[in-house]
Design an enzyme around this catalytic site. Sequence first.
Site, PDB file in Angstrom:
ATOM      1  N   GLU A  85     -39.596 -54.082   9.383  1.00 21.02           N
ATOM      2  CA  GLU A  85     -39.211 -55.462   9.724  1.00 21.02           C
ATOM      3  C   GLU A  85     -37.697 -55.671   9.633  1.00 21.02           C
ATOM      4  OE1 GLU A  85     -41.127 -58.485   7.333  1.00 21.02           O
ATOM      5  OE2 GLU A  85     -40.494 -60.081   8.694  1.00 21.02           O
ATOM      6  N   LYS A 269     -45.401 -63.167   0.170  1.00 16.29           N
ATOM      7  CA  LYS A 269     -45.192 -62.157   1.225  1.00 16.29           C
ATOM      8  C   LYS A 269     -43.695 -61.825   1.311  1.00 16.29           C
ATOM      9  CE  LYS A 269     -44.436 -60.539   5.590  1.00 16.29           C
ATOM     10  NZ  LYS A 269     -43.131 -60.345   6.246  1.00 16.29           N
ATOM     11  N   ASP A 285     -48.077 -45.970  -4.595  1.00 15.07           N
ATOM     12  CA  ASP A 285     -49.275 -46.531  -3.968  1.00 15.07           C
ATOM     13  C   ASP A 285     -49.065 -48.031  -3.742  1.00 15.07           C
ATOM     14  OD1 ASP A 285     -51.777 -47.641  -3.461  1.00 15.07           O
ATOM     15  OD2 ASP A 285     -52.836 -46.250  -4.787  1.00 15.07           O
TER      16      ASP A 285
HETATM   17  C1  LIG Z   1     -30.154 -61.928   7.636  1.00 18.49           C
HETATM   18  C2  LIG Z   1     -29.069 -62.521   6.773  1.00 18.49           C
HETATM   19  C3  LIG Z   1     -28.764 -61.553   5.615  1.00 18.49           C
HETATM   20  C4  LIG Z   1     -27.818 -62.702   7.626  1.00 18.49           C
HETATM   21  O1  LIG Z   1     -26.888 -63.473   6.916  1.00 18.49           O
HETATM   22  P1  LIG Z   1     -25.396 -63.670   7.417  1.00 18.49           P
HETATM   23  O2  LIG Z   1     -24.847 -64.881   6.775  1.00 18.49           O
HETATM   24  O3  LIG Z   1     -25.336 -63.549   8.889  1.00 18.49           O
HETATM   25  O4  LIG Z   1     -24.730 -62.390   6.770  1.00 18.49           O
HETATM   26  P2  LIG Z   1     -23.213 -61.900   6.783  1.00 18.49           P
HETATM   27  O5  LIG Z   1     -22.918 -61.313   8.128  1.00 18.49           O
HETATM   28  O6  LIG Z   1     -22.306 -62.942   6.232  1.00 18.49           O
HETATM   29  O7  LIG Z   1     -23.291 -60.700   5.720  1.00 18.49           O
HETATM   30  C5  LIG Z   1     -23.509 -60.938   4.340  1.00 18.49           C
HETATM   31  C6  LIG Z   1     -24.122 -59.704   3.706  1.00 18.49           C
HETATM   32  O8  LIG Z   1     -25.475 -59.547   4.165  1.00 18.49           O
HETATM   33  C7  LIG Z   1     -25.744 -58.161   4.399  1.00 18.49           C
HETATM   34  N1  LIG Z   1     -25.932 -57.977   5.835  1.00 18.49           N
HETATM   35  C8  LIG Z   1     -25.873 -58.921   6.794  1.00 18.49           C
HETATM   36  N2  LIG Z   1     -26.129 -58.395   8.005  1.00 18.49           N
HETATM   37  C9  LIG Z   1     -26.350 -57.080   7.819  1.00 18.49           C
HETATM   38  C10 LIG Z   1     -26.659 -56.024   8.690  1.00 18.49           C
HETATM   39  N3  LIG Z   1     -26.777 -56.186   9.997  1.00 18.49           N
HETATM   40  N4  LIG Z   1     -26.840 -54.798   8.160  1.00 18.49           N
HETATM   41  C11 LIG Z   1     -26.727 -54.600   6.831  1.00 18.49           C
HETATM   42  N5  LIG Z   1     -26.389 -55.575   5.954  1.00 18.49           N
HETATM   43  C12 LIG Z   1     -26.233 -56.807   6.440  1.00 18.49           C
HETATM   44  C13 LIG Z   1     -24.533 -57.401   3.889  1.00 18.49           C
HETATM   45  O9  LIG Z   1     -24.713 -57.092   2.525  1.00 18.49           O
HETATM   46  C14 LIG Z   1     -23.450 -58.408   4.076  1.00 18.49           C
HETATM   47  O10 LIG Z   1     -22.353 -58.217   3.188  1.00 18.49           O
HETATM   48  P3  LIG Z   1     -21.298 -57.025   3.453  1.00 18.49           P
HETATM   49  O11 LIG Z   1     -21.847 -55.876   2.699  1.00 18.49           O
HETATM   50  O12 LIG Z   1     -21.223 -56.773   4.923  1.00 18.49           O
HETATM   51  O13 LIG Z   1     -20.039 -57.556   2.824  1.00 18.49           O
HETATM   52  C15 LIG Z   1     -29.470 -63.909   6.181  1.00 18.49           C
HETATM   53  O14 LIG Z   1     -29.619 -64.826   7.242  1.00 18.49           O
HETATM   54  C16 LIG Z   1     -30.746 -63.869   5.387  1.00 18.49           C
HETATM   55  O15 LIG Z   1     -30.750 -63.431   4.242  1.00 18.49           O
HETATM   56  N6  LIG Z   1     -31.824 -64.361   5.968  1.00 18.49           N
HETATM   57  C17 LIG Z   1     -33.168 -64.250   5.378  1.00 18.49           C
HETATM   58  C18 LIG Z   1     -33.856 -63.107   6.043  1.00 18.49           C
HETATM   59  C19 LIG Z   1     -35.215 -62.817   5.474  1.00 18.49           C
HETATM   60  O16 LIG Z   1     -35.658 -63.378   4.497  1.00 18.49           O
HETATM   61  N7  LIG Z   1     -35.903 -61.901   6.137  1.00 18.49           N
HETATM   62  C20 LIG Z   1     -37.247 -61.526   5.781  1.00 18.49           C
HETATM   63  C21 LIG Z   1     -38.120 -61.608   6.994  1.00 18.49           C
HETATM   64  S1  LIG Z   1     -38.810 -63.221   7.208  1.00 18.49           S
HETATM   65  C22 LIG Z   1     -40.310 -63.105   6.332  1.00 18.49           C
HETATM   66  O17 LIG Z   1     -41.078 -62.245   6.612  1.00 18.49           O
HETATM   67  C23 LIG Z   1     -40.604 -63.816   5.047  1.00 18.49           C
HETATM   68  C24 LIG Z   1     -40.552 -65.302   4.895  1.00 18.49           C
HETATM   69  C25 LIG Z   1     -39.221 -65.820   5.265  1.00 18.49           C
HETATM   70  O18 LIG Z   1     -41.542 -65.945   5.655  1.00 18.49           O
HETATM   71  C26 LIG Z   1     -40.808 -65.529   3.416  1.00 18.49           C
HETATM   72  C27 LIG Z   1     -40.826 -66.962   3.008  1.00 18.49           C
HETATM   73  O19 LIG Z   1     -41.201 -67.810   3.825  1.00 18.49           O
HETATM   74  O20 LIG Z   1     -40.510 -67.207   1.810  1.00 18.49           O
HETATM   75  N1  LIG Z   2     -57.403 -48.122  -7.569  1.00 19.81           N
HETATM   76  C1  LIG Z   2     -56.317 -47.341  -7.450  1.00 19.81           C
HETATM   77  O1  LIG Z   2     -55.191 -47.843  -7.417  1.00 19.81           O
HETATM   78  C2  LIG Z   2     -56.479 -45.840  -7.392  1.00 19.81           C
HETATM   79  C3  LIG Z   2     -55.368 -45.052  -7.146  1.00 19.81           C
HETATM   80  N2  LIG Z   2     -55.459 -43.677  -7.139  1.00 19.81           N
HETATM   81  C4  LIG Z   2     -54.322 -42.790  -6.867  1.00 19.81           C
HETATM   82  O2  LIG Z   2     -53.933 -42.172  -8.106  1.00 19.81           O
HETATM   83  C5  LIG Z   2     -52.646 -41.593  -7.961  1.00 19.81           C
HETATM   84  C6  LIG Z   2     -51.811 -41.812  -9.191  1.00 19.81           C
HETATM   85  O3  LIG Z   2     -52.504 -41.368 -10.323  1.00 19.81           O
HETATM   86  P1  LIG Z   2     -51.705 -40.777 -11.586  1.00 19.81           P
HETATM   87  O4  LIG Z   2     -52.613 -40.815 -12.754  1.00 19.81           O
HETATM   88  O5  LIG Z   2     -50.390 -41.476 -11.721  1.00 19.81           O
HETATM   89  O6  LIG Z   2     -51.415 -39.304 -11.077  1.00 19.81           O
HETATM   90  P2  LIG Z   2     -51.586 -37.868 -11.685  1.00 19.81           P
HETATM   91  O7  LIG Z   2     -52.881 -37.670 -12.379  1.00 19.81           O
HETATM   92  O8  LIG Z   2     -51.253 -36.951 -10.573  1.00 19.81           O
HETATM   93  O9  LIG Z   2     -50.388 -37.829 -12.734  1.00 19.81           O
HETATM   94  C7  LIG Z   2     -50.532 -38.238 -14.053  1.00 19.81           C
HETATM   95  C8  LIG Z   2     -50.561 -37.019 -14.949  1.00 19.81           C
HETATM   96  O10 LIG Z   2     -49.290 -36.363 -14.890  1.00 19.81           O
HETATM   97  C9  LIG Z   2     -49.037 -35.685 -16.129  1.00 19.81           C
HETATM   98  N3  LIG Z   2     -47.676 -36.016 -16.567  1.00 19.81           N
HETATM   99  C10 LIG Z   2     -46.627 -35.153 -16.603  1.00 19.81           C
HETATM  100  N4  LIG Z   2     -45.513 -35.783 -17.004  1.00 19.81           N
HETATM  101  C11 LIG Z   2     -45.833 -37.075 -17.240  1.00 19.81           C
HETATM  102  C12 LIG Z   2     -45.097 -38.217 -17.666  1.00 19.81           C
HETATM  103  N5  LIG Z   2     -43.787 -38.169 -17.951  1.00 19.81           N
HETATM  104  N6  LIG Z   2     -45.731 -39.406 -17.758  1.00 19.81           N
HETATM  105  C13 LIG Z   2     -47.033 -39.512 -17.462  1.00 19.81           C
HETATM  106  N7  LIG Z   2     -47.799 -38.454 -17.064  1.00 19.81           N
HETATM  107  C14 LIG Z   2     -47.203 -37.235 -16.954  1.00 19.81           C
HETATM  108  C15 LIG Z   2     -50.146 -36.113 -17.095  1.00 19.81           C
HETATM  109  O11 LIG Z   2     -51.195 -35.168 -17.099  1.00 19.81           O
HETATM  110  P3  LIG Z   2     -51.278 -33.588 -17.284  1.00 19.81           P
HETATM  111  O12 LIG Z   2     -51.729 -33.422 -18.688  1.00 19.81           O
HETATM  112  O13 LIG Z   2     -52.346 -33.191 -16.297  1.00 19.81           O
HETATM  113  O14 LIG Z   2     -49.959 -32.959 -16.985  1.00 19.81           O
HETATM  114  C16 LIG Z   2     -50.757 -37.336 -16.424  1.00 19.81           C
HETATM  115  O15 LIG Z   2     -52.092 -37.519 -16.744  1.00 19.81           O
HETATM  116  C17 LIG Z   2     -52.039 -42.241  -6.738  1.00 19.81           C
HETATM  117  O16 LIG Z   2     -52.040 -41.286  -5.687  1.00 19.81           O
HETATM  118  C18 LIG Z   2     -53.015 -43.368  -6.402  1.00 19.81           C
HETATM  119  O17 LIG Z   2     -52.993 -43.628  -5.011  1.00 19.81           O
HETATM  120  C19 LIG Z   2     -56.648 -43.057  -7.425  1.00 19.81           C
HETATM  121  C20 LIG Z   2     -57.762 -43.784  -7.672  1.00 19.81           C
HETATM  122  C21 LIG Z   2     -57.797 -45.221  -7.641  1.00 19.81           C
END
Ligand SMILES: CC(C)(COP(=O)([O-])OP(=O)([O-])OC[C@H]1O[C@@H](n2cnc3c(N)ncnc32)[C@H](O)[C@@H]1OP(=O)([O-])[O-])[C@@H](O)C(=O)NCCC(=O)NCCSC(=O)C[C@@](C)(O)CC(=O)[O-]
Ligand SMILES: NC(=O)C1=CN([C@@H]2O[C@H](COP(=O)(O)OP(=O)(O)OC[C@H]3O[C@@H](n4cnc5c(N)ncnc54)[C@H](OP(=O)(O)O)[C@@H]3O)[C@@H](O)[C@H]2O)C=CC1
Length: 427
Positions: A85, A269, A285
Amino acid sequence: MTHQTNSRIEALRDMAPEARLDRVADAAGLSLHDKLALAGQGALPLDLANGMIENVVGLFDMPLGVAANFTVNGKDYLVPMAVEEPSVVAAASYMARLARPYGGFQASSTLPLMRAQVQVLGVADPEGARHRLLAAADELMALANSRDKVLVGLGGGCKDIEVHLFRDTPVGPMVVLHLIVDVRDAMGANTVNTMAELIAPKVEQIASGTVRLRILSNLADRRLTRARVELPAEALSLDGLNGADVARGVVEACALAIVDPYRAATHNKGIMNGIDPVVIATGNDWRAIEAGAHAFAARDGRYTALTRWEIGAGGALVGTIELPLALGLVGGATRTHPAAQAALKLLNVETANELCQVVASVGLAQNLAALRALATDGIQKGHMKLHARNIAILAGATGPDIDRVAREIVAQGDISVDTAKAVLSGA
Ligand SMILES: CC(C)(COP(=O)([O-])OP(=O)([O-])OC[C@H]1O[C@@H](n2cnc3c(N)ncnc32)[C@H](O)[C@@H]1OP(=O)([O-])[O-])[C@@H](O)C(=O)NCCC(=O)NCCSC(=O)C[C@@](C)(O)CC(=O)[O-]
Ligand SMILES: NC(=O)C1=CN([C@@H]2O[C@H](COP(=O)(O)OP(=O)(O)OC[C@H]3O[C@@H](n4cnc5c(N)ncnc54)[C@H](OP(=O)(O)O)[C@@H]3O)[C@@H](O)[C@H]2O)C=CC1
């Protein structure tokens, strides 16, 4: 010494993707190998993909952007975002830029505690079973911890047991035992599922019933992350707008989301616009994150906003977010997908909780961007300006024509495919 990233990169938006990748990789100290993985060049070989899921026929590409300017708990982050998006990456970067001079985001997390549920049916004395299970808590926890030596060695493992009773269900009374497991740096689903299956026969015996489900809960309400941002009103005085008015507008917009589920769904959202892309880029995930976030938003029986915006002392705008984030640095695709590994290196996070804190901050920034736009110009102005490039592509533009046509249709104030086609054909 660990690498210190500077997340402020001037003119990042104006660079070509290759030059942008160079600057980002330099800023984060990435190796050539990780740079190529982020570029998507052979990042996921087909045989590896074929090992990840079933019936693989190919790969599905998505744009990977990098949100700049983030500071969380005093540390800078360049944030990888895989998303289709337009305006999402720009909006997050913009709000992070606004927050940066004022300390950025402050975030914290609880212990990474996940829940697994063991459902027991056909229990004659549910209250008695609850007492017997709680009395056997130490034995059950020791059994749950008997297999995962690595996790327990790291300080994790099963830490607590809860017993929930449901007296009136369509199939009669139910006893549901919860295992509370510290999963350290894992998402934890496999870990807790294994434990739940391991203890199920013992639970059945103690409760004198029949165990059915043994599975984690995605409502990870004991694994919460919180983030906060505070902006003085003058930081919001952009484009000649009065900062205090903008701050009030943000608070008023949030107020509707707090009381009205129709608005809360869109508000949340917008938050997930920031969260999901980082979750995806890091191989985590995102269905689990979505399920957890929305279940948490409805935990009091009414669906509400995941953020709060208030006017604080001295007129500052104060934003907060709290939500369950079950994110891992190990397990799932985080370790198998080379681009996810590179994305984690770009982020330079050391623990799963640190990743959660960055992700919650991105969600809060994204929410502020949307509310600020909604409370002032409306969403279409900024969003459509960036969507114009998609429209140019739809109209048939390629290469340098994409930006040229997009600029022209924005200037004409008519961001439509027809106008883009006319500009492209020189009409
Ligand atoms: C879109 C902006 C940022 C423009 O805003 P603007 O005023 O035109 O931005 P600007 O040109 O003055 O730039 C300001 C800064 O924005 C960034 N920026 C700006 N343009 C760019 C670009 N092209 N590429 C990369 N970065 C960009 C960048 O960090 C930049 O600073 P800089 O680093 O340049 O000094 C602003 O209007 C905004 O924040 N709008 C909101 C947009 C948004 O929320 N989008 C999500 C999609 S809509 C949705 O799905 C959800 C919603 C909205 O329904 C959720 C809700 O209802 O709550
Ligand atoms: N409802 C849901 O959300 C479900 C999600 N999943 C899936 O499960 C997956 C994630 O499961 P997850 O248990 O995280 O994966 P893993 O089982 O692959 O990893 C966890 C294991 O890694 C080992 N481990 C090594 N280092 C660390 C550390 N620093 N911290 C913690 N554990 C460590 C441990 O076991 P060891 O002793 O073996 O080394 C631990 O049990 C995702 O792919 C997800 O999509 C699955 C089922 C349902």
